[in-house]
Design an enzyme around this catalytic site. Structure first.
Site, PDB file in Angstrom:
ATOM      1  N   SER A  76       0.837  -1.191  -0.026  1.00 48.19           N
ATOM      2  CA  SER A  76       0.225   0.124   0.111  1.00 48.19           C
ATOM      3  C   SER A  76       0.938   1.286  -0.005  1.00 48.19           C
ATOM      4  O   SER A  76       1.934   1.312   0.421  1.00 48.19           O
ATOM      5  CB  SER A  76      -0.890   0.005   1.281  1.00 48.19           C
ATOM      6  N   SER A 202       9.264  10.038  10.108  1.00 47.32           N
ATOM      7  CA  SER A 202       8.285  11.120   9.859  1.00 47.32           C
ATOM      8  C   SER A 202       8.666  12.275  10.210  1.00 47.32           C
ATOM      9  O   SER A 202       9.364  12.299  11.417  1.00 47.32           O
ATOM     10  CB  SER A 202       6.883  10.592  10.442  1.00 47.32           C
ATOM     11  N   TYR A 229       3.334   7.754  18.257  1.00 47.07           N
ATOM     12  CA  TYR A 229       4.024   7.430  16.750  1.00 47.07           C
ATOM     13  C   TYR A 229       5.121   8.466  16.820  1.00 47.07           C
ATOM     14  O   TYR A 229       6.076   7.952  16.389  1.00 47.07           O
ATOM     15  CB  TYR A 229       2.669   7.843  15.979  1.00 47.07           C
TER      16      TYR A 229
HETATM   17  N1  NAP Z   1       1.244   9.373   4.388  1.00 47.24           N
HETATM   18  C1  NAP Z   1       2.053  10.239   5.257  1.00 47.24           C
HETATM   19  O1  NAP Z   1       1.828  11.318   5.206  1.00 47.24           O
HETATM   20  C2  NAP Z   1       3.192   9.699   5.948  1.00 47.24           C
HETATM   21  C3  NAP Z   1       3.712  10.862   6.642  1.00 47.24           C
HETATM   22  C4  NAP Z   1       4.923  10.583   7.514  1.00 47.24           C
HETATM   23  C5  NAP Z   1       5.244   9.196   7.444  1.00 47.24           C
HETATM   24  N2  NAP Z   1       4.899   8.350   6.850  1.00 47.24           N
HETATM   25  C6  NAP Z   1       4.951   6.774   7.035  1.00 47.24           C
HETATM   26  O2  NAP Z   1       4.927   6.134   5.960  1.00 47.24           O
HETATM   27  C7  NAP Z   1       5.066   4.658   5.792  1.00 47.24           C
HETATM   28  C8  NAP Z   1       4.172   4.280   5.181  1.00 47.24           C
HETATM   29  O3  NAP Z   1       2.826   4.593   5.244  1.00 47.24           O
HETATM   30  P1  NAP Z   1       1.660   5.225   4.200  1.00 47.24           P
HETATM   31  O4  NAP Z   1       1.285   6.474   4.491  1.00 47.24           O
HETATM   32  O5  NAP Z   1       2.366   4.781   2.918  1.00 47.24           O
HETATM   33  O6  NAP Z   1       0.457   4.233   4.753  1.00 47.24           O
HETATM   34  P2  NAP Z   1      -0.214   2.977   3.850  1.00 47.24           P
HETATM   35  O7  NAP Z   1      -0.483   2.967   2.657  1.00 47.24           O
HETATM   36  O8  NAP Z   1      -1.416   2.770   4.865  1.00 47.24           O
HETATM   37  O9  NAP Z   1       0.853   1.898   4.146  1.00 47.24           O
HETATM   38  C9  NAP Z   1       0.998   1.550   5.553  1.00 47.24           C
HETATM   39  C10 NAP Z   1       1.887  -0.012   5.239  1.00 47.24           C
HETATM   40  O10 NAP Z   1       2.451  -0.481   6.448  1.00 47.24           O
HETATM   41  C11 NAP Z   1       1.713  -1.910   6.572  1.00 47.24           C
HETATM   42  N3  NAP Z   1       1.550  -2.270   8.016  1.00 47.24           N
HETATM   43  C12 NAP Z   1       1.243  -1.568   9.130  1.00 47.24           C
HETATM   44  N4  NAP Z   1       1.164  -2.109  10.131  1.00 47.24           N
HETATM   45  C13 NAP Z   1       1.883  -3.395   9.950  1.00 47.24           C
HETATM   46  C14 NAP Z   1       2.245  -4.371  10.482  1.00 47.24           C
HETATM   47  N5  NAP Z   1       2.085  -4.388  11.879  1.00 47.24           N
HETATM   48  N6  NAP Z   1       3.060  -5.424   9.871  1.00 47.24           N
HETATM   49  C15 NAP Z   1       2.938  -5.307   8.612  1.00 47.24           C
HETATM   50  N7  NAP Z   1       2.832  -4.546   7.801  1.00 47.24           N
HETATM   51  C16 NAP Z   1       2.283  -3.129   8.449  1.00 47.24           C
HETATM   52  C17 NAP Z   1       0.315  -1.793   6.227  1.00 47.24           C
HETATM   53  O11 NAP Z   1      -0.316  -2.920   5.975  1.00 47.24           O
HETATM   54  P3  NAP Z   1      -1.867  -2.948   5.828  1.00 47.24           P
HETATM   55  O12 NAP Z   1      -2.078  -2.584   4.325  1.00 47.24           O
HETATM   56  O13 NAP Z   1      -2.192  -4.464   6.055  1.00 47.24           O
HETATM   57  O14 NAP Z   1      -2.464  -2.239   6.746  1.00 47.24           O
HETATM   58  C18 NAP Z   1       0.716  -0.937   4.790  1.00 47.24           C
HETATM   59  O15 NAP Z   1       1.082  -1.655   3.752  1.00 47.24           O
HETATM   60  C19 NAP Z   1       4.776   4.563   7.433  1.00 47.24           C
HETATM   61  O16 NAP Z   1       5.891   4.234   8.107  1.00 47.24           O
HETATM   62  C20 NAP Z   1       4.331   6.004   7.846  1.00 47.24           C
HETATM   63  O17 NAP Z   1       4.600   6.264   9.426  1.00 47.24           O
HETATM   64  C21 NAP Z   1       3.804   8.388   6.182  1.00 47.24           C
END
Ligand code: NAP
Ligand code: NAG
Length: 347
Positions: A76, A202, A229
């Protein structure tokens, strides 16, 4: 000395506030305000578009068909976007996902859009410390190669929940999971040339200082998922600096994707998402710096341990925010994580 009345007033006022209002909460309001102002300028889509004007367009024209990448949370958002970019350039991709159905769907999408058949799915829940440890050991013992590890999986659970091993859920996933996976894979990465570890932290980490007595928000009376977080995102930055010092043969980086529209943001921060959704980056824009850190040549010449946004190293602290921790505390964090991790590596 003759102080103007307003200065005198402000001093008295400041002292009074300082007495009745804990320094911690004033600091916290200050950090959060500076963070939001910075975020609006740099972390939104407009910040990305501005920064992208000076990107080296050819930096990602590479063939990585001789390299293997392991990406957590690859089904994702940012993780999937990174997996696609690597697969497009011929790399072997090991996807780590917690949900079989979602993992298989993403794997199929990556294979069909890129034609790359070297995509492998591993089901690992990063909050399950025993499973992470077992998987990492199996991988290390399998003799498989690994050039780049991307610690991307992350979560923000807004209630205090504990894993079966007894750790706060966000801590188990974001901090301990990252530590266990990385530390077990370091020997594999050491065998490869030009290996790298990229951890998706982040900008939220700017609001937090390492607190060894409250690593899992255990001392926080009212649990706050955002703070929990952000604490672990700070812990990731410190872990990375420590690894960078200890293993100079591997490049370690943390990064901030900016604010990108992904399921994590929609589900964990619905109010923020509703307010900012038109300003948010796409998942591809959020993933750009992860992809660049994984693939481009420039990071191999950069100093290890840096925190990146939009392909540039950033300061790890906001001005005057008092978030710097002592060298002793930073080393102690590694000892604490190592002790936790060791419980899961018993034969
Ligand atoms: N988007 C932003 O604005 C933003 C900002 C700062 C940092 N981040 C960081 O970016 C990273 C990716 O997030 P994203 O924004 O791309 O969100 P996302 O599309 O929801 O992706 C998160 C991914 O992590 C997986 N995940 C969560 N918990 C898990 C676990 N216990 N075991 C295995 N996989 C797990 C999710 O799996 P499922 O699909 O099964 O839930 C998903 O594949 C994260 O570390 C987040 O903190 C994002
Ligand atoms: C896995 O993902 C699918 C599709 O999103 C969902 O229907 C299913 O409930 C999930 N399984 C678990 C165990 O969470």
């Amino acid at each position: 000395m003759h102080l103007p009345k307003t200065v005198l007033f402000l001093c008295v006022f400041g002292v009074l506030i300082g007495c009745f209002w804990p320094f911690g909460s004033i600091m916290s309001i200050y950090r959060n305000s500076v963070f939001i102002v910075k975020g609006l300028r740099e972390f939104c889509k407009s910040g990305y578009e501005h920064a992208a004007k000076s990107f080296d367009k050819a930096a990602l024209d590479v063939d990585v068909s001789s390299q293997a990448f392991l990406i957590t949370g690859a089904n994702s958002g940012i993780g999937k976007s990174a997996a696609l970019a690597v697969a497009q350039r011929g790399g072997t991709v090991h996807m780590i996902c917690r949900n079989q159905t979602r993992g298989e769907e993403a794997k199929k999408e990556i294979e069909t859009t890129t034609g790359n058949q070297k995509v492998f799915l591993h089901i690992v829940d990063m909050s399950d410390s025993q499973r992470v440890s077992d998987f990492a050991k199996e991988f290390a013992e399998s003799g498989k190669e690994l050039h780049v590890l991307v610690n991307n999986a992350g979560c923000m659970v807004n209630e205090r929940e504990m894993t079966s091993a007894g750790y706060e859920f966000n801590f188990a996933t974001n901090a301990l999971g990252t530590y266990i996976l990385t530390s077990h894979l370091i020997p594999v990465l050491q065998k490869a040339e030009n290996s790298r570890v990229i951890t998706v932290s982040s900008g939220g980490m700017y609001t937090q200082k390492l607190d060894l007595n409250n690593l899992q928000s255990e001392k926080t009376a009212t649990f706050d998922g955002t703070m929990s977080y952000a604490n672990q995102k700070r812990q990731q930055v410190i872990m990375t600096e420590q690894w960078a010092k200890k293993y100079p043969e591997i490049k370690f980086f943390t990064m901030h994707p900016g604010w990108a529209d992904t399921p994590a943001v929609q589900n964990s921060m619905p109010d923020f998402h509703a307010r900012f959704k038109d300003k948010l980056r796409s998942p591809e824009q959020g993933a750009d710096t992860v992809i660049w850190l994984c693939l481009a040549k420039a990071p191999l010449d950069a100093e290890s341990g840096g925190f990146y946004l939009d392909r540039k190293p950033q300061s790890k602290h906001l001005p005057l925010a008092w978030t710097k921790s002592s060298a002793g505390d930073e080393e102690k964090l590694m000892t604490i994580l190592e002790d936790m991790s060791a419980k899961f590596s018993k034969e």
